[in-house]
Motif scaffolding. Structure first.
Motif, PDB file in Angstrom:
ATOM      1  N   PHE A 176      51.488  53.740  63.887  1.00  0.00           N
ATOM      2  CA  PHE A 176      52.049  54.295  65.117  1.00  0.00           C
ATOM      3  C   PHE A 176      52.213  55.817  65.026  1.00  0.00           C
ATOM      4  O   PHE A 176      52.324  56.487  66.047  1.00  0.00           O
ATOM      5  CB  PHE A 176      53.397  53.655  65.434  1.00  0.00           C
ATOM      6  N   GLY A 177      52.221  56.359  63.810  1.00  0.00           N
ATOM      7  CA  GLY A 177      52.283  57.807  63.652  1.00  0.00           C
ATOM      8  C   GLY A 177      51.021  58.503  64.108  1.00  0.00           C
ATOM      9  O   GLY A 177      51.028  59.714  64.355  1.00  0.00           O
ATOM     10  N   CYS A 178      49.915  57.758  64.192  1.00  0.00           N
ATOM     11  CA  CYS A 178      48.664  58.284  64.745  1.00  0.00           C
ATOM     12  C   CYS A 178      48.586  57.819  66.186  1.00  0.00           C
ATOM     13  O   CYS A 178      47.901  56.836  66.500  1.00  0.00           O
ATOM     14  CB  CYS A 178      47.468  57.781  63.939  1.00  0.00           C
ATOM     15  N   CYS A 188      48.480  55.407  58.813  1.00  0.00           N
ATOM     16  CA  CYS A 188      47.983  56.775  58.966  1.00  0.00           C
ATOM     17  C   CYS A 188      47.713  57.396  57.596  1.00  0.00           C
ATOM     18  O   CYS A 188      48.523  57.285  56.674  1.00  0.00           O
ATOM     19  CB  CYS A 188      49.010  57.645  59.685  1.00  0.00           C
ATOM     20  N   TRP A 189      46.607  58.079  57.494  1.00  0.00           N
ATOM     21  CA  TRP A 189      46.277  58.825  56.270  1.00  0.00           C
ATOM     22  C   TRP A 189      47.403  59.809  55.937  1.00  0.00           C
ATOM     23  O   TRP A 189      47.865  59.899  54.790  1.00  0.00           O
ATOM     24  CB  TRP A 189      44.963  59.549  56.504  1.00  0.00           C
ATOM     25  N   GLN A 190      47.897  60.537  56.944  1.00  0.00           N
ATOM     26  CA  GLN A 190      48.932  61.548  56.695  1.00  0.00           C
ATOM     27  C   GLN A 190      50.194  60.924  56.114  1.00  0.00           C
ATOM     28  O   GLN A 190      50.868  61.534  55.271  1.00  0.00           O
ATOM     29  CB  GLN A 190      49.272  62.297  57.983  1.00  0.00           C
ATOM     30  N   ILE A 244      42.800  52.698  56.839  1.00  0.00           N
ATOM     31  CA  ILE A 244      43.192  54.045  57.257  1.00  0.00           C
ATOM     32  C   ILE A 244      42.828  54.205  58.729  1.00  0.00           C
ATOM     33  O   ILE A 244      41.682  54.043  59.124  1.00  0.00           O
ATOM     34  CB  ILE A 244      42.517  55.117  56.382  1.00  0.00           C
ATOM     35  N   HIS A 245      43.834  54.558  59.529  1.00  0.00           N
ATOM     36  CA  HIS A 245      43.749  54.385  60.987  1.00  0.00           C
ATOM     37  C   HIS A 245      43.660  55.732  61.712  1.00  0.00           C
ATOM     38  O   HIS A 245      44.402  55.988  62.665  1.00  0.00           O
ATOM     39  CB  HIS A 245      44.990  53.616  61.452  1.00  0.00           C
ATOM     40  N   GLU A 256      37.954  53.030  63.779  1.00  0.00           N
ATOM     41  CA  GLU A 256      37.385  53.511  65.033  1.00  0.00           C
ATOM     42  C   GLU A 256      36.951  54.977  65.062  1.00  0.00           C
ATOM     43  O   GLU A 256      37.447  55.773  65.872  1.00  0.00           O
ATOM     44  CB  GLU A 256      38.361  53.218  66.180  1.00  0.00           C
ATOM     45  N   PRO A 257      35.994  55.351  64.229  1.00  0.00           N
ATOM     46  CA  PRO A 257      35.380  56.672  64.391  1.00  0.00           C
ATOM     47  C   PRO A 257      34.749  56.813  65.775  1.00  0.00           C
ATOM     48  O   PRO A 257      34.326  55.819  66.374  1.00  0.00           O
ATOM     49  CB  PRO A 257      34.303  56.692  63.297  1.00  0.00           C
TER      50      PRO A 257
END
Length: 345
Positions: free
Chosen positions: A32-34, A79-81, A118-119, A165-166
Motif C-alpha cells: 500500500f506504500g506504493c 514495496c521495494w522502498q 516486489i510491487h 506489473e511493469p
C-alpha cells in the motif's frame, strides 16, 4: 471395440479430473506504500497485514484459506522502498524486513508456497529500472534481490516474483534487467526455486505476445543456461477494460488465455496467473469461475492462479477477498467460496 470404448472413457475421466497445481490469494498491505503505478512511496501508507502491527490478521487468513480450502500458494506484495527503508541500493532494513518476514514465515508455516513480490511497477520514484537515464540501475535492483534470495535460499517453497506489473518501458532493456535479477537470485544460493518473469503492459495475459514481452523474456536463463523454473508471470482482470477497477466481470478472458497457451506449448514454457479476480457479483461468479474452470483443463501450461486480494483490504474494496472473523469462524467472500477456492476443490 469394447477395449477402445474403455480407453476412450479412461481418457475422458483423466481430462475431467484435470486441475492446476497451485491456487491461492494475494495477502496485500505491505504494497500500500506504493500507491500508484509510478513507483512512488509513502511509508505512512504501508499497512502490514499482521495483527502484531495492529492491522488485519493476514496470518489467520492464510491459515484459514489453507486449512479450510486447501489453498496452497499466497502472494505477499511489498514495496521495494519499504524493504530498504527508502535507501536506493541500500541493505535490507533490519526492522522493516523483520516485520515483512513475519508474513513470509507465517505463510511458510501453512505449508503453502509463498511468492515474495516486489510491487513497484519496474520503477523507483518514477524512474524505470535500468532505463530513464540511469538513475535507478540494474545493479540497484540486483542488489535487493541478492539480499532477499540469500535470506530464503534454503526455503524451497519461496517463489521469487521479480516485479509487479511493469509498464511503458523498452522491453528488450527490461529483459536485461530481469536477467540481472535472475542472476542475483541464483548467485545468492537460490538455485532451484521458481522465479516469475514479468513482461510489460502490466503483465497482462493479452499483452504478453503483442508487446514482444514473450519473445524478449524467452532469452532469460539460469546461470547454467537452462530455463528450468523460470515461469512467465501474468495478470488478468475481467471487467470491461481488463483494469480490475470494477466489481463486475464482462468477459471470462478465455480467448486471451488460449492464445497465450498456444504460444507456451509451442515454446515449451509455462505461466502463472498471479493476479485475477472480481467482485462478489453474479457476473463474476459466472465469468471468473469460467476462467478458472478453463485453466484447470490447461494445467500443462498454467501452474494456477492467485486471487486479488485479501490481507489489509476491507470488505468495502470492490475486489475484496478478505474473509471476516467472528466467534472463532471465518466467513469467506462469495467470489472466494465460489471461484478462487471453489474451482480448486
Amino acid at each position: 471395440m469394447v477395449t477402445m470404448k474403455r480407453l476412450a472413457f479412461a481418457a475422458l475421466v483423466q481430462v475431467a479430473s484435470a486441475k492446476v497445481w497451485l491456487a491461492g490469494v494475494n495477502i496485500a498491505g505491505f504494497d500500500f506504500g506504493c500507491g500508484n503505478t509510478n513507483g512512488d512511496y509513502s511509508s505512512s501508507s504501508v499497512t502490514a497485514p499482521l495483527s502484531s502491527q495492529g492491522h488485519a490478521d493476514g496470518l489467520g487468513q492464510m491459515n484459514h484459506f489453507a486449512r479450510d480450502h486447501g489453498l496452497n500458494v499466497f502472494r505477499l506484495p511489498v514495496c521495494w522502498q519499504y524493504l530498504v527503508n527508502n535507501v536506493l541500493g541500500g541493505n535490507l532494513d533490519g526492522n522493516n524486513f523483520a516485520v515483512y518476514d513475519q508474513l513470509v514465515q507465517g505463510c511458510l508455516a501453512t505449508g503453502a508456497y509463498c511468492v515474495v513480490d516486489i510491487h513497484n511497477y519496474a520503477r523507483w520514484g518514477g524512474q524505470v529500472i535500468g532505463q530513464s537515464g540511469g538513475a535507478v540501475t540494474n545493479n540497484h535492483f540486483a542488489s535487493v534481490w541478492y539480499q532477499i534470495a540469500a535470506k530464503y535460499a534454503g526455503q524451497p517453497k519461496v517463489i521469487f516474483g521479480v516485479m509487479n506489473e511493469p509498464h511503458d518501458l523498452n522491453i528488450n532493456d527490461w529483459a536485461t534487467t530481469v536477467q540481472w535479477a535472475v542472476d542475483s537470485i541464483r548467485n545468492a544460493g537460490a538455485k532451484s526455486q521458481m522465479i516469475l518473469l514479468p513482461g510489460t503492459d502490466y503483465t497482462s495475459v493479452g499483452g504478453l505476445i503483442p508487446t514482444g514481452s514473450a519473445s524478449a523474456l524467452s532469452a532469460v536463463h539460469n546461470l547454467d543456461g537452462s530455463k528450468t523454473n523460470l515461469i512467465f508471470d501474468v495478470h488478468q482482470y475481467l471487467d470491461s477494460n481488463f483494469s480490475g477497477t470494477s466489481p463486475d466481470c464482462s468477459t471470462n478472458g478465455v480467448a486471451n488465455l488460449d492464445t497465450l497457451a498456444g504460444w507456451l506449448r509451442s515454446n515449451g514454457r509455462q505461466a502463472f496467473l498471479t493476479e485475477t479476480g472480481g467482485g462478489s457479483t453474479s457476473s463474476c461468479y459466472t465469468n471468473l469461475c469460467s476462467e478458472l474452470d478453463w485453466m484447470n483443463y490447461n494445467a500443462d501450461v498454467y501452474l494456477g492462479w492467485i486471487g486479488w486480494a485479501a490481507g489489509s483490504f476491507d470488505t468495502n474494496y470492490e475486489l475484496s477477498e478478505t474473509p471476516t472473523y467472528s466467534n472463532g469462524v471465518w466467513t469467506d467472500r462469495g467470489i472466494v467460496a465460489n471461484c478462487v477456492a471453489g474451482k480448486f476443490k
